[in-house]
Design a protein around this motif. Structure first.
Motif, mmCIF file in Angstrom:
data_model
loop_
_atom_site.group_PDB
_atom_site.id
_atom_site.type_symbol
_atom_site.label_atom_id
_atom_site.label_comp_id
_atom_site.label_asym_id
_atom_site.label_seq_id
_atom_site.Cartn_x
_atom_site.Cartn_y
_atom_site.Cartn_z
ATOM 1 N N LEU A 120 0.576 -71.065 36.245
ATOM 2 C CA LEU A 120 1.305 -69.893 35.764
ATOM 3 C C LEU A 120 2.661 -70.350 35.249
ATOM 4 N N SER A 121 2.976 -69.994 33.993
ATOM 5 C CA SER A 121 4.231 -70.427 33.371
ATOM 6 C C SER A 121 4.953 -69.238 32.769
ATOM 7 N N LEU A 122 6.261 -69.163 32.966
ATOM 8 C CA LEU A 122 7.119 -68.227 32.250
ATOM 9 C C LEU A 122 7.580 -68.924 30.988
ATOM 10 N N LEU A 123 7.319 -68.309 29.823
ATOM 11 C CA LEU A 123 7.504 -69.014 28.561
ATOM 12 C C LEU A 123 8.873 -68.801 27.919
ATOM 13 N N ASN A 124 9.671 -67.871 28.393
ATOM 14 C CA ASN A 124 11.006 -67.637 27.834
ATOM 15 C C ASN A 124 12.062 -68.381 28.633
ATOM 16 N N GLY A 125 13.145 -68.784 27.927
ATOM 17 C CA GLY A 125 14.273 -69.418 28.591
ATOM 18 C C GLY A 125 13.874 -70.725 29.254
ATOM 19 N N PRO A 126 14.647 -71.158 30.251
ATOM 20 C CA PRO A 126 14.285 -72.383 30.981
ATOM 21 C C PRO A 126 12.930 -72.256 31.656
ATOM 22 N N GLY A 127 12.585 -70.992 32.012
ATOM 23 C CA GLY A 127 11.261 -70.726 32.562
ATOM 24 C C GLY A 127 11.032 -71.349 33.923
ATOM 25 N N PHE A 128 9.829 -71.159 34.390
ATOM 26 C CA PHE A 128 9.391 -71.835 35.605
ATOM 27 C C PHE A 128 7.909 -72.127 35.455
ATOM 28 N N GLU A 129 7.416 -72.991 36.305
ATOM 29 C CA GLU A 129 6.013 -73.405 36.249
ATOM 30 C C GLU A 129 5.486 -73.572 37.663
ATOM 31 N N ASN A 130 4.331 -72.952 37.928
ATOM 32 C CA ASN A 130 3.630 -73.139 39.194
ATOM 33 C C ASN A 130 2.251 -73.695 38.905
ATOM 34 N N ILE A 131 1.860 -74.714 39.637
ATOM 35 C CA ILE A 131 0.538 -75.317 39.480
ATOM 36 C C ILE A 131 -0.113 -75.385 40.857
ATOM 37 N N ARG A 132 -1.301 -74.809 40.971
ATOM 38 C CA ARG A 132 -2.035 -74.845 42.238
ATOM 39 C C ARG A 132 -3.275 -75.723 42.097
ATOM 40 N N VAL A 133 -3.398 -76.688 42.972
ATOM 41 C CA VAL A 133 -4.597 -77.519 43.063
ATOM 42 C C VAL A 133 -5.208 -77.247 44.426
ATOM 43 N N ASN A 134 -6.306 -76.505 44.435
ATOM 44 C CA ASN A 134 -6.930 -76.051 45.679
ATOM 45 C C ASN A 134 -5.926 -75.276 46.529
ATOM 46 N N ASP A 135 -5.527 -75.807 47.674
ATOM 47 C CA ASP A 135 -4.629 -75.067 48.562
ATOM 48 C C ASP A 135 -3.215 -75.629 48.573
ATOM 49 N N VAL A 136 -2.827 -76.315 47.490
ATOM 50 C CA VAL A 136 -1.465 -76.837 47.368
ATOM 51 C C VAL A 136 -0.834 -76.282 46.099
ATOM 52 N N VAL A 137 0.320 -75.629 46.244
ATOM 53 C CA VAL A 137 1.033 -75.039 45.116
ATOM 54 C C VAL A 137 2.297 -75.845 44.845
ATOM 55 N N SER A 138 2.435 -76.327 43.601
ATOM 56 C CA SER A 138 3.629 -77.066 43.192
ATOM 57 C C SER A 138 4.511 -76.146 42.351
ATOM 58 N N VAL A 139 5.804 -76.123 42.662
ATOM 59 C CA VAL A 139 6.744 -75.193 42.037
ATOM 60 C C VAL A 139 7.789 -75.983 41.261
ATOM 61 N N PHE A 140 7.948 -75.630 39.975
ATOM 62 C CA PHE A 140 8.966 -76.236 39.116
ATOM 63 C C PHE A 140 9.850 -75.110 38.600
ATOM 64 N N GLN A 141 11.130 -75.147 38.940
ATOM 65 C CA GLN A 141 12.053 -74.130 38.458
ATOM 66 C C GLN A 141 13.388 -74.783 38.134
ATOM 67 N N PRO A 142 14.043 -74.298 37.068
ATOM 68 C CA PRO A 142 15.292 -74.936 36.631
ATOM 69 C C PRO A 142 16.379 -74.846 37.693
ATOM 70 N N GLY A 143 17.121 -75.938 37.827
ATOM 71 C CA GLY A 143 18.237 -75.969 38.774
ATOM 72 C C GLY A 143 17.868 -76.401 40.169
ATOM 73 N N TYR A 144 16.574 -76.618 40.432
ATOM 74 C CA TYR A 144 16.127 -77.012 41.767
ATOM 75 C C TYR A 144 15.129 -78.159 41.648
ATOM 76 N N PRO A 145 15.110 -79.049 42.614
ATOM 77 C CA PRO A 145 14.108 -80.116 42.573
ATOM 78 C C PRO A 145 12.719 -79.530 42.784
ATOM 79 N N PRO A 146 11.706 -80.057 42.101
ATOM 80 C CA PRO A 146 10.342 -79.551 42.293
ATOM 81 C C PRO A 146 9.849 -79.840 43.702
ATOM 82 N N PHE A 147 8.952 -78.994 44.178
ATOM 83 C CA PHE A 147 8.386 -79.194 45.510
ATOM 84 C C PHE A 147 6.975 -78.630 45.541
#
Length: 363
Positions: A120-147
């Motif tokens: 799931l990606s927000l396409l406007n501005g810096p946006g954010f991105e979430n990627i789920r592989v099975n039961d693990v969700v990776s979060v990418f958001q501007p201003g914070y380290p990914p986790f």
């Protein structure tokens, strides 16, 4: 990591009108039938609706599907099955009155028997991105380290329970079939979701008859006012989505963080009034980021809506009740001079006020 983010924001397919693979004739698209339903008396409407529903069922059911076309819950369960099993790419726009529209890209693919990937990606501005592989969700958001963290669903604007577990909402909500309509040129079944005790917002959903996927979702206040809308602009059921995720290197995703949940603490108070079906989820102690004060915290949920309740020593800052609304979200705070109670959640103001007023000390 940045190259990974940029790669996923770019859509694999050119965007145009909503499409789906398969035979378009599988779902009835007879506008004349729709007009007949609108013009007939209510008793005949019911008979026609049942006939249309049977035709829809004949066109959309797989051999082993269990589906009652006259049941709103059955339509939602079908939505949950389809979102979990199909390979798809969906573009949708979140519209909140008075705010800029937010475009999203949502993809899902079953790679093999052991791997499902969702994005799931927000396409406007810096946006954010979430990627789920099975039961693990990776979060990418501007201003914070990914986790990464453990979870079986991505947190997005579409309520998780509607996409994955609608049956657990039955104690709190009613699901009513409203009729057929056309959304973005496709035949759709409209479903109205209302809280049993009229203490929460209402939802209108339009589900694609052919694929079972979501085409539109409106949230309404108790007065019927539109609070927010999700409109699908592109829908592709396409196995080629797996080609996008085949280039994803799971080893490049951030490592799963260790989340240490604070110990559950039994408070000496309770919320005497709760909407039907809403239950306590957890209790602990929070230090508020803005004031630095310590507050006792309880989280309540009905499966669709989460409500947070904070109790702390009165600061003297607020001499009167505070009522704030930001779209669907409500903040209500009240004090008796000694204790301050704050209720936060996507609920009507009148419900937040009733919850705050009902706080009782446990003997």
């Amino acid at each position: 990591m940045r190259s990974l983010l940029l790669f996923f924001v770019v859509s694999l397919f050119p965007a145009h009108a909503i499409q789906a693979t398969g035979d378009p004739s599988a779902a009835p698209k007879n506008d004349e039938t729709v007009q007949q339903v609108k013009s007939k008396p209510q008793t005949e409407n019911s008979e026609i609706q049942q006939g249309v529903a049977r035709n829809v069922a004949d066109g959309v059911l797989a051999v082993n599907d269990v589906f009652d076309p006259m049941s709103g819950l059955s339509w939602l369960q079908r939505l949950a099955r389809q979102t979990d099993t199909l390979n798809y790419e969906v573009s949708f726009v979140l519209n909140i009155p008075g705010k800029d529209a937010q475009p999203f890209l949502w993809r899902h693919a079953t790679m093999d028997e052991d791997t499902k990937i969702e994005q799931l990606s927000l396409l406007n501005g810096p946006g954010f991105e979430n990627i789920r592989v099975n039961d693990v969700v990776s979060v990418f958001q501007p201003g914070y380290p990914p986790f990464s963290m453990y979870g079986n669903a991505i947190d997005g604007p579409i309520p998780d329970a509607l996409l994955h577990d609608p049956q657990k909402l039955q104690k709190s909500y009613q699901f009513l079939l409203v009729g057929r309509n056309r959304i973005s040129g496709r035949s759709a079944q409209q479903i109205r979701i209302t809280s049993i005790d009229k203490t929460r917002y209402g939802y209108h959903l339009w589900l694609d008859e052919e694929t079972g996927m979501l085409l539109k979702l409106n949230m309404h206040g108790l007065d019927g006012k539109l609070l927010q809308q999700i409109q699908v602009t592109q829908l592709r059921i396409d196995d080629r989505v797996t080609e996008v995720f085949s280039q994803l290197q799971k080893d490049n995703l951030p490592r799963v963080i260790d989340v240490i949940n604070p110990p559950q603490r039994k408070h000496e108070w309770r919320v005497a009034f709760l909407p039907v079906g809403m239950k306590p989820v957890k209790q602990d102690i929070h230090q508020l980021a803005i004031t630095g004060q310590v507050a006792e915290y309880s989280l309540y949920s009905d499966g669709l809506v989460n409500v947070s309740v904070y109790i702390q020593a009165a600061t003297g800052v607020f001499q009167e009740d505070v009522n704030l609304s930001n779209g669907a979200n409500t903040v209500h705070s009240r004090t008796d001079g000694k204790v301050q109670v704050t209720v936060v959640g996507d609920i009507p103001l009148v419900t937040a006020q009733r919850m705050a007023k009902s706080i009782e000390v446990i003997n």
